[in-house]
Design a protein around this motif. Structure first.
Motif, mmCIF file in Angstrom:
data_model
loop_
_atom_site.group_PDB
_atom_site.id
_atom_site.type_symbol
_atom_site.label_atom_id
_atom_site.label_comp_id
_atom_site.label_asym_id
_atom_site.label_seq_id
_atom_site.Cartn_x
_atom_site.Cartn_y
_atom_site.Cartn_z
ATOM 1 N N LYS A 36 -20.872 5.574 4.636
ATOM 2 C CA LYS A 36 -21.113 4.672 3.509
ATOM 3 C C LYS A 36 -20.021 3.619 3.432
ATOM 4 C CE LYS A 36 -21.970 4.579 -1.465
ATOM 5 N NZ LYS A 36 -21.647 3.187 -1.524
ATOM 6 N N GLU A 37 -18.753 4.013 3.612
ATOM 7 C CA GLU A 37 -17.653 3.057 3.610
ATOM 8 C C GLU A 37 -17.829 2.041 4.740
ATOM 9 O OE1 GLU A 37 -13.874 5.022 3.797
ATOM 10 O OE2 GLU A 37 -14.300 6.225 2.018
ATOM 11 N N PHE A 38 -18.184 2.512 5.934
ATOM 12 C CA PHE A 38 -18.386 1.623 7.073
ATOM 13 C C PHE A 38 -19.522 0.649 6.804
ATOM 14 C CE2 PHE A 38 -20.623 0.766 11.086
ATOM 15 C CZ PHE A 38 -19.616 0.091 11.752
ATOM 16 N N HIS A 39 -20.620 1.158 6.252
ATOM 17 C CA HIS A 39 -21.777 0.312 5.963
ATOM 18 C C HIS A 39 -21.450 -0.711 4.881
ATOM 19 C CE1 HIS A 39 -25.633 -0.693 3.981
ATOM 20 N NE2 HIS A 39 -26.032 -0.785 5.224
ATOM 21 N N ASP A 40 -20.727 -0.302 3.852
ATOM 22 C CA ASP A 40 -20.384 -1.210 2.761
ATOM 23 C C ASP A 40 -19.466 -2.341 3.224
ATOM 24 O OD1 ASP A 40 -21.944 0.257 1.081
ATOM 25 O OD2 ASP A 40 -20.289 1.266 0.054
ATOM 26 N N LYS A 41 -18.648 -2.086 4.250
ATOM 27 C CA LYS A 41 -17.787 -3.140 4.785
ATOM 28 C C LYS A 41 -18.608 -4.233 5.455
ATOM 29 C CE LYS A 41 -13.744 -0.296 5.724
ATOM 30 N NZ LYS A 41 -12.917 0.303 6.781
ATOM 31 N N LEU A 42 -19.775 -3.868 6.009
ATOM 32 C CA LEU A 42 -20.605 -4.825 6.729
ATOM 33 C C LEU A 42 -21.470 -5.681 5.808
ATOM 34 C CD1 LEU A 42 -21.771 -2.631 9.733
ATOM 35 C CD2 LEU A 42 -19.921 -4.290 9.658
ATOM 36 N N ILE A 43 -21.599 -5.303 4.543
ATOM 37 C CA ILE A 43 -22.418 -6.070 3.613
ATOM 38 C C ILE A 43 -21.668 -7.337 3.236
ATOM 39 C CG2 ILE A 43 -23.432 -6.118 1.307
ATOM 40 C CD1 ILE A 43 -23.932 -3.149 1.555
ATOM 41 N N THR A 44 -22.317 -8.463 3.423
ATOM 42 C CA THR A 44 -21.681 -9.732 3.080
ATOM 43 C C THR A 44 -21.902 -10.031 1.607
ATOM 44 O OG1 THR A 44 -23.671 -10.933 3.741
ATOM 45 C CG2 THR A 44 -21.940 -10.694 5.390
ATOM 46 N N ARG A 45 -20.841 -10.418 0.952
ATOM 47 C CA ARG A 45 -20.926 -10.795 -0.454
ATOM 48 C C ARG A 45 -21.278 -12.272 -0.514
ATOM 49 N NH1 ARG A 45 -21.438 -5.829 -1.527
ATOM 50 N NH2 ARG A 45 -19.613 -4.563 -1.299
ATOM 51 N N LYS A 46 -22.339 -12.594 -1.225
ATOM 52 C CA LYS A 46 -22.796 -13.969 -1.321
ATOM 53 C C LYS A 46 -22.505 -14.505 -2.713
ATOM 54 C CE LYS A 46 -26.472 -13.004 1.934
ATOM 55 N NZ LYS A 46 -27.893 -12.931 2.166
ATOM 56 N N GLN A 47 -22.003 -15.719 -2.761
ATOM 57 C CA GLN A 47 -21.700 -16.369 -4.033
ATOM 58 C C GLN A 47 -22.639 -17.563 -4.184
ATOM 59 O OE1 GLN A 47 -19.447 -15.332 -6.310
ATOM 60 N NE2 GLN A 47 -18.969 -13.583 -5.012
ATOM 61 N N PHE A 48 -23.413 -17.569 -5.241
ATOM 62 C CA PHE A 48 -24.299 -18.678 -5.539
ATOM 63 C C PHE A 48 -23.908 -19.256 -6.891
ATOM 64 C CE2 PHE A 48 -26.926 -15.873 -2.874
ATOM 65 C CZ PHE A 48 -27.178 -16.742 -1.835
ATOM 66 N N SER A 49 -24.079 -20.562 -7.026
ATOM 67 C CA SER A 49 -23.784 -21.203 -8.305
ATOM 68 C C SER A 49 -25.084 -21.649 -8.960
ATOM 69 C CB SER A 49 -22.845 -22.395 -8.093
ATOM 70 O OG SER A 49 -23.451 -23.334 -7.217
ATOM 71 N N ILE A 50 -25.035 -21.888 -10.237
ATOM 72 C CA ILE A 50 -26.209 -22.317 -10.985
ATOM 73 C C ILE A 50 -26.611 -23.701 -10.502
ATOM 74 C CG2 ILE A 50 -27.063 -22.924 -13.278
ATOM 75 C CD1 ILE A 50 -25.186 -20.796 -14.389
ATOM 76 N N GLY A 51 -27.887 -23.878 -10.215
ATOM 77 C CA GLY A 51 -28.405 -25.144 -9.731
ATOM 78 C C GLY A 51 -28.440 -25.255 -8.221
ATOM 79 N N GLN A 52 -27.850 -24.316 -7.530
ATOM 80 C CA GLN A 52 -27.843 -24.342 -6.063
ATOM 81 C C GLN A 52 -29.213 -23.947 -5.534
ATOM 82 O OE1 GLN A 52 -24.961 -21.749 -4.335
ATOM 83 N NE2 GLN A 52 -25.534 -22.250 -2.242
ATOM 84 N N LYS A 53 -29.668 -24.643 -4.496
ATOM 85 C CA LYS A 53 -30.951 -24.300 -3.872
ATOM 86 C C LYS A 53 -30.736 -23.154 -2.897
ATOM 87 C CE LYS A 53 -33.113 -28.793 -4.241
ATOM 88 N NZ LYS A 53 -33.787 -29.862 -3.498
ATOM 89 N N VAL A 54 -31.686 -22.225 -2.886
ATOM 90 C CA VAL A 54 -31.602 -21.072 -1.998
ATOM 91 C C VAL A 54 -32.943 -20.829 -1.330
ATOM 92 C CG1 VAL A 54 -29.769 -19.911 -3.282
ATOM 93 C CG2 VAL A 54 -32.131 -19.490 -3.898
ATOM 94 N N LEU A 55 -32.905 -20.143 -0.209
ATOM 95 C CA LEU A 55 -34.108 -19.690 0.478
ATOM 96 C C LEU A 55 -34.297 -18.217 0.169
ATOM 97 C CD1 LEU A 55 -33.546 -21.303 3.984
ATOM 98 C CD2 LEU A 55 -35.102 -22.073 2.208
ATOM 99 N N LEU A 56 -35.523 -17.835 -0.134
ATOM 100 C CA LEU A 56 -35.840 -16.445 -0.452
ATOM 101 C C LEU A 56 -36.757 -15.906 0.625
ATOM 102 C CD1 LEU A 56 -36.012 -14.002 -2.406
ATOM 103 C CD2 LEU A 56 -37.923 -15.150 -3.486
ATOM 104 N N TYR A 57 -36.413 -14.730 1.165
ATOM 105 C CA TYR A 57 -37.262 -14.117 2.176
ATOM 106 C C TYR A 57 -37.436 -12.642 1.886
ATOM 107 C CZ TYR A 57 -32.871 -12.556 4.245
ATOM 108 O OH TYR A 57 -31.647 -11.977 4.443
ATOM 109 N N ASP A 58 -38.648 -12.148 2.038
ATOM 110 C CA ASP A 58 -38.994 -10.727 1.890
ATOM 111 C C ASP A 58 -38.353 -10.116 0.652
ATOM 112 O OD1 ASP A 58 -40.188 -8.331 2.444
ATOM 113 O OD2 ASP A 58 -38.647 -7.695 3.846
#
Length: 106
Positions: A36-58
């Motif tokens: 779990k520790e190893f897997h959690d290290k691989l998760i990328t933290r994403k920072q989005f701001s209000i008004g920013q355009k994003v792509l949504l998939y699945d």
């Protein structure tokens, strides 16, 4: 007399098996925690701001919910935050030079 010694031997064997089972259970817990520790290290933290355009998939999973608003319909809905990617509007494609290869001369 033999019944008592056999009974004690079986009791010891059962206790030994119980200890082995407990050790295996503890080892499995340690393994799961490390994975779990190893897997959690691989998760990328994403920072989005209000008004920013994003792509949504699945967006079928609803683990880390984020509220987004559609640009066309102005509707707000919750989606999985791990399924968002930043949208780059002025993304430029580069031209690629093609080189034709010739067969080697013999």
């Amino acid at each position: 007399m033999e019944m008592e010694s056999v009974g004690r031997c079986q009791k010891l064997d059962i206790q030994e098996l119980e200890e082995i089972r407990n050790d295996a259970y503890e080892n499995a817990l340690v393994y799961k925690e490390k994975m779990k520790e190893f897997h959690d290290k691989l998760i990328t933290r994403k920072q989005f701001s209000i008004g920013q355009k994003v792509l949504l998939y699945d967006s079928t999973l609803k683990i880390f919910t984020v509220e987004i608003q559609s640009e066309e319909t102005q509707k707000c809905f919750k989606v999985n935050g791990q399924r968002l990617k930043p949208f780059y509007e002025n993304f430029q494609t580069h031209t690629i030079e093609e080189i034709d290869l010739e067969e080697p001369r013999t």
